[in-house]
Design a protein around this motif. Structure first.
Motif, short mmCIF file in Angstrom:
data_model
loop_
_atom_site.label_atom_id
_atom_site.label_comp_id
_atom_site.label_asym_id
_atom_site.label_seq_id
_atom_site.Cartn_x
_atom_site.Cartn_y
_atom_site.Cartn_z
N GLU A 1 1.06 -1.13 -0.09
CA GLU A 1 -0.08 -0.10 -0.12
C GLU A 1 0.72 1.09 -0.06
O GLU A 1 0.50 2.20 -0.73
CB GLU A 1 -0.94 -0.14 1.10
N ALA A 2 1.96 1.29 0.53
CA ALA A 2 2.90 2.46 0.62
C ALA A 2 3.48 2.61 -0.89
O ALA A 2 3.44 3.81 -1.22
CB ALA A 2 4.01 2.24 1.61
N VAL A 3 3.74 1.50 -1.58
CA VAL A 3 4.23 1.71 -2.87
C VAL A 3 3.25 2.10 -3.68
O VAL A 3 3.24 3.11 -4.42
CB VAL A 3 4.84 0.29 -3.45
N GLU A 4 1.76 1.74 -3.72
CA GLU A 4 0.87 2.32 -4.49
C GLU A 4 0.34 3.70 -4.11
O GLU A 4 -0.05 4.26 -4.86
CB GLU A 4 -0.15 1.30 -4.01
N ALA A 5 0.58 4.04 -2.84
CA ALA A 5 0.39 5.47 -2.39
C ALA A 5 1.13 6.40 -3.13
O ALA A 5 0.67 7.82 -3.45
CB ALA A 5 0.47 5.44 -0.87
#
Length: 330
Positions: free
Chosen positions: A313-317
């Motif tokens: 999720e951190a990469v997607e953000a």
């Protein structure tokens, strides 16, 4: 061994689960690596989410994600020298066209895909070298010597971009980078000679002005579709656009006339498919720059294995200040 796995596409928190699995034995020509860190890349989260065009289901019944990682060799298969035992290594193509990647405590893979990590380079840095590191090194040096040339690095504050800025400066080039917001300072701190706001409507003119009116020799491009018009304006005759991404426009319309009359080369990079001789050159550039103290690999955050979904999720953000890692033994 413990590993994160998925069997279907979907949101990270829905499909990624922690599992106990048998620790594999290395086949002939393979090594078993006890991993410490796994690197999470945009390609990993796209693969897990099912975002790749034309792909409707996972290619394997069970997948351990991630292609990058670092750890130590703890077993070798037939044909692999015993001297490899205990080596600190970094991984490339861990989960490329294979079901089991680096999001676990162990991985078996061909011995050449576990590259000895020079002392005193950290395992955290090693976990960034596979996709971001090799992409940056090949994008910068894939056309040969850059000393005395001017390079434009579009997206100079991303993980690949920051590495590319540092490598280009180490290689003796003048570097013009583009970024936005906090990324402007990040690219400048990485060594860029000039940093410009990529949202500036007069970006092409500012790039040329930053190079004393002259066009640029080589462009490292993170958003080819969005930026190809600007690139065509500023590329030098017989120059190269080395494009490793185009997420915002995967079906761009090319300004063929301007590119034609520059005799520009469009070099589309997919680091997974890099030929062995070119990969060896990129690896040498990375190791030499690291040992010279000319390359720092920024890390935004490290998650424990059980929180791999949060890492995705951190990469997607987006809007990160560095790489996302998973500490797989934690």
């Amino acid at each position: 061994m413990k590993a994160i796995q998925y069997t279907r596409f979907g949101p990270a928190s829905d499909v990624l689960t922690l599992a106990e699995m048998p620790t594999p034995d290395p086949a002939p020509g393979e090594v078993l690596v006890e991993l410490t860190f796994s690197g999470v890349n945009p390609s990993d989260v796209k693969a897990r989410s099912g975002a790749r065009p034309g792909v409707t289901k996972p290619p394997f019944d069970q997948i351990i994600p991630h292609s990058d990682g670092a750890g130590r060799v703890v077993a070798v298969g037939d044909g692999v020298p015993e001297t490899r035992m205990g080596q600190r290594v970094w991984i490339w193509n861990g989960q490329w066209q294979r079901p089991f990647g680096t999001a676990g405590t162990h991985i078996c893979l061909p011995a050449d895909q576990a590259v000895q990590l020079p002392e005193p380079i950290s395992l955290e840095t090693g976990a960034i070298l596979g996709i971001p590191g090799l992409t940056a090194a090949h994008a910068v040096f894939g056309g040969g010597d850059i000393a005395g040339q001017t390079l434009l690095i579009q997206g100079g504050a991303g993980t690949v971009g920051l590495l590319a800025v540092q490598l280009a400066k180490w290689g003796g080039a003048k570097v013009i980078a583009t970024a936005r917001g906090k990324g402007l300072a990040a690219a400048e701190n990485a060594g860029a000679d000039v940093v410009l706001n990529y949202s500036d409507p007069d970006l092409a003119q500012h790039i040329l002005a930053a190079n004393d009116g002259a066009p640029v020799f080589r462009i490292i491009e993170v958003e080819f579709g969005r930026n190809v018009g600007t690139d065509a304006e500023v590329i030098a005759p017989n120059g190269t656009i080395a494009a490793y991404g185009s997420a915002q426009d995967m079906a761009p319309t090319l300004p063929f006339g301007p590119l034609l009359f520059k005799a520009a080369t469009i070099d589309i990079l997919l680091i997974y498919l890099l030929p062995p001789d070119q990969r060896a050159v990129a690896i040498k550039h990375l190791h030499d720059a690291l040992l010279a103290g000319a390359l720092t690999c920024p890390i935004a955050r490290t998650f424990p294995l059980a929180e791999t979904a949060a890492a995705h999720e951190a990469v997607e953000a987006g809007a990160r200040s560095g790489a996302i890692l998973v500490e797989v033994q934690a």
